[in-house]
Design a protein around this motif. Structure first.
Motif, mmCIF file in Angstrom:
data_model
loop_
_atom_site.group_PDB
_atom_site.id
_atom_site.type_symbol
_atom_site.label_atom_id
_atom_site.label_comp_id
_atom_site.label_asym_id
_atom_site.label_seq_id
_atom_site.Cartn_x
_atom_site.Cartn_y
_atom_site.Cartn_z
ATOM 1 N N HIS A 24 -1.005 0.032 -0.789
ATOM 2 C CA HIS A 24 0.100 0.616 -1.561
ATOM 3 C C HIS A 24 1.398 -0.097 -1.160
ATOM 4 O O HIS A 24 1.929 0.149 -0.074
ATOM 5 C CB HIS A 24 0.204 2.115 -1.301
ATOM 6 C CG HIS A 24 -1.103 2.840 -1.451
ATOM 7 N ND1 HIS A 24 -1.543 3.339 -2.653
ATOM 8 C CD2 HIS A 24 -2.086 3.107 -0.542
ATOM 9 C CE1 HIS A 24 -2.731 3.909 -2.486
ATOM 10 N NE2 HIS A 24 -3.077 3.780 -1.214
ATOM 11 N N PHE A 70 7.447 9.411 2.449
ATOM 12 C CA PHE A 70 7.599 8.072 1.895
ATOM 13 C C PHE A 70 8.683 8.066 0.818
ATOM 14 O O PHE A 70 8.984 9.098 0.212
ATOM 15 C CB PHE A 70 6.295 7.587 1.258
ATOM 16 C CG PHE A 70 5.218 7.239 2.236
ATOM 17 C CD1 PHE A 70 5.088 5.947 2.726
ATOM 18 C CD2 PHE A 70 4.323 8.210 2.663
ATOM 19 C CE1 PHE A 70 4.080 5.629 3.618
ATOM 20 C CE2 PHE A 70 3.315 7.899 3.558
ATOM 21 C CZ PHE A 70 3.191 6.605 4.037
ATOM 22 N N CYS A 97 7.743 4.096 4.499
ATOM 23 C CA CYS A 97 7.553 5.297 5.307
ATOM 24 C C CYS A 97 8.877 5.672 5.954
ATOM 25 O O CYS A 97 9.505 4.850 6.636
ATOM 26 C CB CYS A 97 6.484 5.074 6.377
ATOM 27 S SG CYS A 97 6.136 6.567 7.339
ATOM 28 N N TYR A 157 -0.156 1.264 3.754
ATOM 29 C CA TYR A 157 1.149 1.417 3.100
ATOM 30 C C TYR A 157 2.115 0.348 3.597
ATOM 31 O O TYR A 157 2.189 0.067 4.798
ATOM 32 C CB TYR A 157 1.733 2.804 3.377
ATOM 33 C CG TYR A 157 0.897 3.932 2.831
ATOM 34 C CD1 TYR A 157 1.050 4.364 1.520
ATOM 35 C CD2 TYR A 157 -0.077 4.545 3.627
ATOM 36 C CE1 TYR A 157 0.267 5.385 1.005
ATOM 37 C CE2 TYR A 157 -0.871 5.565 3.123
ATOM 38 C CZ TYR A 157 -0.690 5.981 1.817
ATOM 39 O OH TYR A 157 -1.471 6.988 1.315
ATOM 40 N N ASN A 176 -4.671 6.593 7.790
ATOM 41 C CA ASN A 176 -3.484 5.925 7.253
ATOM 42 C C ASN A 176 -3.067 4.814 8.203
ATOM 43 O O ASN A 176 -3.003 5.019 9.421
ATOM 44 C CB ASN A 176 -2.311 6.901 7.125
ATOM 45 C CG ASN A 176 -2.609 8.075 6.218
ATOM 46 O OD1 ASN A 176 -3.133 7.894 5.121
ATOM 47 N ND2 ASN A 176 -2.266 9.275 6.658
ATOM 48 N N GLN A 196 6.171 1.041 -0.735
ATOM 49 C CA GLN A 196 6.146 2.425 -0.267
ATOM 50 C C GLN A 196 6.697 2.456 1.159
ATOM 51 O O GLN A 196 6.010 2.075 2.103
ATOM 52 C CB GLN A 196 4.733 3.001 -0.312
ATOM 53 C CG GLN A 196 4.049 2.894 -1.666
ATOM 54 C CD GLN A 196 4.849 3.552 -2.785
ATOM 55 O OE1 GLN A 196 5.253 4.707 -2.670
ATOM 56 N NE2 GLN A 196 5.074 2.804 -3.864
#
Length: 461
Positions: free
Chosen positions: A130, A147, A135, A35, A10, A133
């Motif tokens: 993505h 998220f 975090c 993300y 990630n 989104q």
């Protein structure tokens, strides 16, 4: 945590560092989930009034070349040959950054550069991106990332896997690690803030396009960088409080009077000054110190999330890109996340500490010293010494901006030795100091050839 072939990772934050890192790691065969809290920058208009354009130098360009995207970035770049210094009387003089044709830095729009990097990453089959989104936190005890979907508002959790946080100076992951007492964070805020303004293309023609413009005023300054559309992005750096401060500029009349007094030659360049000043946000400036940058092999902080710096050396983005390149290089020699993260921190910490300090020092130089006759004289002396002793003497600014093979920490160490040497030669030698026997003796005694150990007695302290 071992690193199998095709391992999943990630990356939280698809800004400049996150997008570049995703591309680099995907080229290594890793599966990347990237993300980003903001909307897709390829489809949305960038925020105005904050961090519009940046300075790209050799370190950042080397990282972009490593990722195979430098040629895609080149059309976005405007070379700047030096600082165009505007004094109070309206006089203008160019202070070149270097003395070789390639010794320029480049103005680049943040949003355009981010789009190129995200497009390159998204085209890679091993990267899924993505947007919208946000975090919220990393929970290492539960091995989860939390998220919030920016469209629906839904909150959800994902497995932690191995996670690299590139979510910037205000990193949510860093904050959650600090709250869990897994890292220690110290934030040092300047008592100066900044505000960005746009000089429209219709007025920008009055300024030299291939320079970074500075209006230094001792305790504060205005700068302007060129954009590809002919406009310039101007940034006012000013104390937060006091007589000459942002706190005193609360009315259109006060803003107009301040610029008329301090930067009168900019008024024709900013026809809507008062409106822009009221509409654009006032940003903070600070340095972030984090210890450690990683927790086992689970989470690594990288770029501004680990070591945000003030912008006055034009190295925040470049240092983050250098982080990406260093992590990519180290990845080739390990199959263990914890070992990788530890080796990365060991390789980078001294260098990011050095550039953080040099960036603070450069603010004093830009807002004040560039108008000082002694500074101008010693700068000319430094360039003369570089011409005479190119294997031993490179001005500190040039080491930082044009020599990515010289680590920041070494540039800082050699720069301190060189500054003392310049002071001595300036006192005794006048304009011919670079050609003197004293210059040769001091340089050979104190400065080892680049790439060699320091002479006896000149080890770092």
């Amino acid at each position: 945590m071992r690193l199998p072939a095709g391992a999943h990772i990630n990356i939280v934050g698809a800004g400049l560092a996150g997008a570049l890192l995703a591309l680099l790691l995907a080229r290594r065969g890793l599966a990347i989930a990237l993300y980003e809290r903001r909307a897709d920058p390829r489809q949305a208009q960038p925020e105005r009034g904050r961090s519009i354009n940046l300075a790209l130098a050799a370190r950042g360009m080397r990282a972009l070349e490593r990722a195979g995207v430098l040629e895609s970035v080149r059309p976005l770049l405007i070379p700047m040959r030096g600082r165009m210094v505007h004094d109070r009387g309206g006089g203008v003089v160019l202070q070149p950054y270097g003395q070789r044709e390639h010794e320029v830095i480049f103005s680049v729009g943040r949003a355009d550069l981010n789009r190129v990097l995200i497009e390159a990453a998204a085209r890679h089959g091993d990267v899924s991106v993505h947007f919208n989104q946000q975090c919220l936190r990393a929970d290492l005890a539960a091995a989860q990332l939390s998220f919030r979907d920016g469209v629906s508002g839904r909150e959800y959790q994902l497995p932690l896997a191995a996670t690299i946080a590139t979510d910037g100076a205000g990193s949510a992951i860093r904050a959650s690690l600090a709250a869990a007492e897994l890292v220690r964070v110290r934030e040092e805020w300047l008592d100066h803030d900044y505000k960005e303004l746009t000089i429209p293309a219709a007025a920008g023609g009055a300024l030299e396009r291939h320079a970074l413009h500075i209006w230094p005023r001792g305790g504060f300054m205005l700068i302007a960088l060129p954009n590809t559309d002919g406009s310039f992005t101007a940034t006012l750096f000013l104390a937060r409080g006091g007589r000459r401060s942002f706190a005193a500029l609360t009315t259109p009349e006060a803003v107009q009077e301040f610029f008329a007094s301090e930067f009168p030659d900019t008024l024709p360049l900013l026809p809507d000054l008062a409106a822009q000043f009221a509409a654009h946000p006032q940003g903070q400036l600070g340095t972030v110190h984090t210890v450690p940058w990683h927790v086992r092999g689970e989470v690594l902080l990288l770029g501004d999330a680990a070591h945000a710096i003030v912008p006055f050396h034009g190295q925040g983005m470049n240092a983050a890109f250098e982080d990406c390149a260093e992590l990519d290089a180290l990845l080739a020699g390990t199959d263990d996340w914890e070992d990788l993260f530890a080796r990365f921190e060991q390789a980078r910490r001294a260098n990011t500490t050095a550039i953080a300090q040099m960036a603070l020092e450069n603010y004093l130089e830009m807002r004040d010293a560039v108008l000082d006759a002694g500074f101008v004289r010693r700068k000319a002396l430094a360039m003369a010494l570089e011409r005479r002793f190119p294997a031993r003497f490179i001005p500190r600014y040039s080491m930082v901006m044009f020599h990515p093979e010289i680590p920041y920490a070494e540039a800082q160490r050699r720069g301190a030795l060189q500054e003392r040497l310049l002071q001595e030669l300036d006192l005794v030698g006048g304009g011919d100091a670079a050609d003197s026997a004293l210059a040769e003796r001091l340089i050979r005694d104190r400065l080892a050839p680049l790439g060699e150990a320091a002479p006896h007695g000149d080890a770092p302290k």
